[in-house]
Enzyme design. Structure first.
Site, short mmCIF file in Angstrom:
data_model
loop_
_atom_site.label_atom_id
_atom_site.label_comp_id
_atom_site.label_asym_id
_atom_site.label_seq_id
_atom_site.Cartn_x
_atom_site.Cartn_y
_atom_site.Cartn_z
N ASP A 206 -30.37 33.30 -56.55
CA ASP A 206 -30.13 34.71 -55.82
C ASP A 206 -30.31 34.96 -54.73
O ASP A 206 -30.87 34.00 -54.25
CB ASP A 206 -30.96 35.93 -56.57
CG ASP A 206 -30.66 36.87 -56.44
OD1 ASP A 206 -29.72 38.16 -56.66
OD2 ASP A 206 -31.96 37.75 -54.98
N GLU A 260 -31.48 15.19 -59.59
CA GLU A 260 -32.55 14.11 -60.06
C GLU A 260 -32.03 14.16 -61.38
O GLU A 260 -32.65 13.74 -62.47
CB GLU A 260 -33.72 14.06 -60.32
CG GLU A 260 -34.18 14.91 -59.05
CD GLU A 260 -36.25 15.26 -58.73
OE1 GLU A 260 -35.88 16.12 -60.41
OE2 GLU A 260 -36.61 16.20 -57.59
C1 NOJ Z 1 -28.51 40.42 -55.45
C2 NOJ Z 1 -28.13 40.06 -57.02
O1 NOJ Z 1 -27.32 40.31 -57.62
C3 NOJ Z 1 -28.56 41.62 -56.99
O2 NOJ Z 1 -28.62 42.68 -57.99
C4 NOJ Z 1 -30.16 42.24 -56.52
O3 NOJ Z 1 -30.71 43.20 -56.78
C5 NOJ Z 1 -30.26 41.25 -55.50
N1 NOJ Z 1 -29.66 40.72 -55.04
C6 NOJ Z 1 -31.99 41.79 -55.37
O4 NOJ Z 1 -32.31 40.59 -56.08
#
Ligand code: NOJ
Length: 547
Positions: A206, A260
């Site tokens: 993310d 790894e």
């Molecule tokens: C990107 C994620 O896809 C989204 O849903 C989220 O709100 C933000 N990052 C923060 O983690």
């Protein structure tokens, strides 16, 4: 049998990824919220559809301020989703069906309820203080710089107890971890190992481009193109708060952890222009296998723009970089709501015939639409924090439509988010036997792609594009080639390329009456028609007739 000269591809190169938003896929215990046992129940469907890997949005314990992207324990399961035993079962059953599991990893920030942050905010000299980003106020008491939160307002939150600000790129309840602290790096790499040891096949990381910030904390410049309809975050250009050069060292460290193990995958969520995006494949050291390519989401639905962007992307990739394509996710309006149901079929053909790994968003295969969620029912913090801009992501996160029974077969309880009221006529069960449905088109495209090396991994050759249409050829060495012609408008268009001669048979068509038709050197397309031709022969002809 592959001959010995044929290149072997890895599962994430020739397979298809399917994103499950776990709250909305299938409820198994009638609490109105999807869960891991629900996903297990639907594995037969995913197998039937022909996808190789399932990416599940976060399933960890969380206060759910951002629906799981605010994690309070990185090594467990949020109890309404199930427990670690359910997780092991899901993983085992996916593997038994020869499918893979990709988890969401959220390293940029935790929940403010994570024990790390609880400690960090407890006093200035707590050993975890430096695990997050704490700064003094400016002399006038204002935040350390002008950075804005993606979800609205300042990215700095004042903490009364210790009299400092902490930084949160997203919600106040999502404090950013300090990736310049080696203890944080170690902790997160060990979390990756925890799940990899269990057997997960990879991560979708993310907000990777947010993870390291400018070491001098300089103000971001104003965005000259900002308009009132845009999210307030876009008032500034995040040149100092994102995409910092030091991020590449961290990405390389994360990649080393994956390496790894055997054949594990790192996808990176990165919204950047192509020339910046491709740097996350790694230049000196290997980084992400797949920095998500969101071009088909971000660009206007204009064939010339899209054709140019495909070429720009192909040109920016180096020999070892594997491409990928996405047309929907849980943060963006659904493709059907962006371009309409007819053009969403064209998008499906694009997604499944371009070179590179496609990622499907659950429900796009049955042309699910954004569901209007009444203002008083909005749950997404992005929508709640910036009211009046129609920025809530709830509409694209509504329950999967399985059949015509109660709540479309998603749950017998009150679903956490409204079910599309058109579910009686738009669901998996209704679409499966219908030759004209989106699901039938997706299934035929996937079947064709997964049996034809040219479509799975073959080279991409642009043929032509104009104000209505895009055409290209996919061909793997020694295999039958395919010509793809897509009309991105509602009016008829005429494919009469001056640059190639060809003959072949239409094997996929959004106008089913054309299926099986023989074509030679030109094709007349109806409005909203997209097609795939199995080529019997083709050759380029010189654009200069005298040569
Ligand atoms: C990107 C994620 O896809 C989204 O849903 C989220 O709100 C933000 N990052 C923060 O983690």
């Amino acid at each position: 049998m592959p001959n010995e000269h044929q290149k072997q591809y890895l599962w994430w190169q020739d397979g298809i990824i399917y994103q499950v938003y776990p709250r909305s896929f299938q409820d198994s215990n009638n609490d109105g919220i999807g869960d891991l046992r629900g996903i297990i129940r639907r594995l037969d469907y995913l197998k039937w559809l022909g996808v190789k890997a399932v990416w599940i949005s976060p399933i960890y314990p969380s206060p759910m301020a951002d629906f799981g992207y605010d994690i309070s324990d990185y090594r467990n399961i949020w109890s309404p989703f199930g427990d670690l035993a359910d997780f092991d079962d899901l993983l085992q059953q996916l593997h038994a069906a020869d499918m893979r599991l990709i988890l969401d990893l959220v390293p940029n920030h935790s929940s403010d309820e994570h024990p790390w942050f609880v400690e960090s905010r407890s006093s200035r000299d707590n050993p975890k203080r430096d695990w997050y980003i704490w700064k003094d106020a400016k002399p006038d008491g204002s935040p350390p710089n002008n950075w804005l939160s993606v979800f609205g307002g300042s990215a700095w939150q004042w903490d009364e107890t210790t009299k400092q600000y902490y930084y949160h790129a997203f919600l106040v309840k999502q404090p950013d971890l300090n990736w310049r602290n080696p203890e944080v790096v170690d902790a997160m790499l060990n979390i990756m190992r925890f799940w990899l040891d269990k057997g997960v096949d990879g991560f979708r990381v993310d907000a990777m481009w947010h993870m390291i910030k400018d070491s001098q904390w300089r103000d971001n410049p104003h965005n000259p193109e900002y308009k009132e309809t845009m999210a307030t975050y876009e008032k500034l250009l995040p040149v100092y708060s994102t995409d910092q050069p030091e991020m590449h060292e961290i990405a390389a460290k994360m990649r080393k952890v994956l390496d790894e193990y055997d054949e594990r995958l790192m996808i990176a969520e990165i919204y950047l222009p192509v020339h910046r995006l491709v740097t996350y494949y790694g230049t000196h050291e290997k980084e992400a296998h797949l920095p998500f390519n969101f071009m088909l989401i971000s660009l206007a639905w204009d064939p010339r723009l899209i054709a140019a962007a495909i070429d720009e992307y192909e040109a920016a990739l180096s020999k070892d970089d594997w491409p990928n394509w996405v047309i929907g996710n849980h943060d963006q309006p659904r493709i059907t709501s962006r371009v309409g149901a007819q053009q969403a079929k064209i998008a499906a053909i694009l997604l499944l015939t371009l070179r590179g790994t496609p990622t499907l968003y659950y429900g796009d295969e049955i042309s699910m639409r954004d569901v209007p969620i009444p203002e008083e029912e909005v749950q997404d913090p992005q929508g709640l924090n910036m009211p009046g801009k129609n920025l809530s992501r709830d509409p694209e996160r509504t329950p999967m439509l399985w059949d015509s029974t109660n709540n479309a077969g998603f749950t017998d309880a009150q679903p956490w988010l409204r079910v599309d009221r058109a579910f009686h006529r738009r669901n998996v069960q209704v679409q499966k036997p219908n030759p004209l449905s989106a699901l039938t088109l997706y299934k035929s495209l996937i079947d064709l792609r997964q049996t034809e090396p040219s479509l799975m991994t073959g080279a991409y050759t642009p043929v032509c594009s104009d104000h209505q249409m895009i055409a290209y050829i996919r061909q793997a060495e020694g295999h039958t080639g395919f010509l793809i012609v897509l009309n991105l408008t509602h009016r008829p268009c005429y494919f009469t390329p001056g640059t190639i001669l060809f003959s072949g048979t239409i094997v996929i068509d959004t106008v089913p009456e054309q299926l099986g038709a023989k074509v030679r050197n030109k094709i007349d397309l109806s409005g909203d028609e997209g097609l795939v031709v199995r080529l019997e022969e083709w050759q380029s002809v010189s654009s200069n007739p005298s040569s």
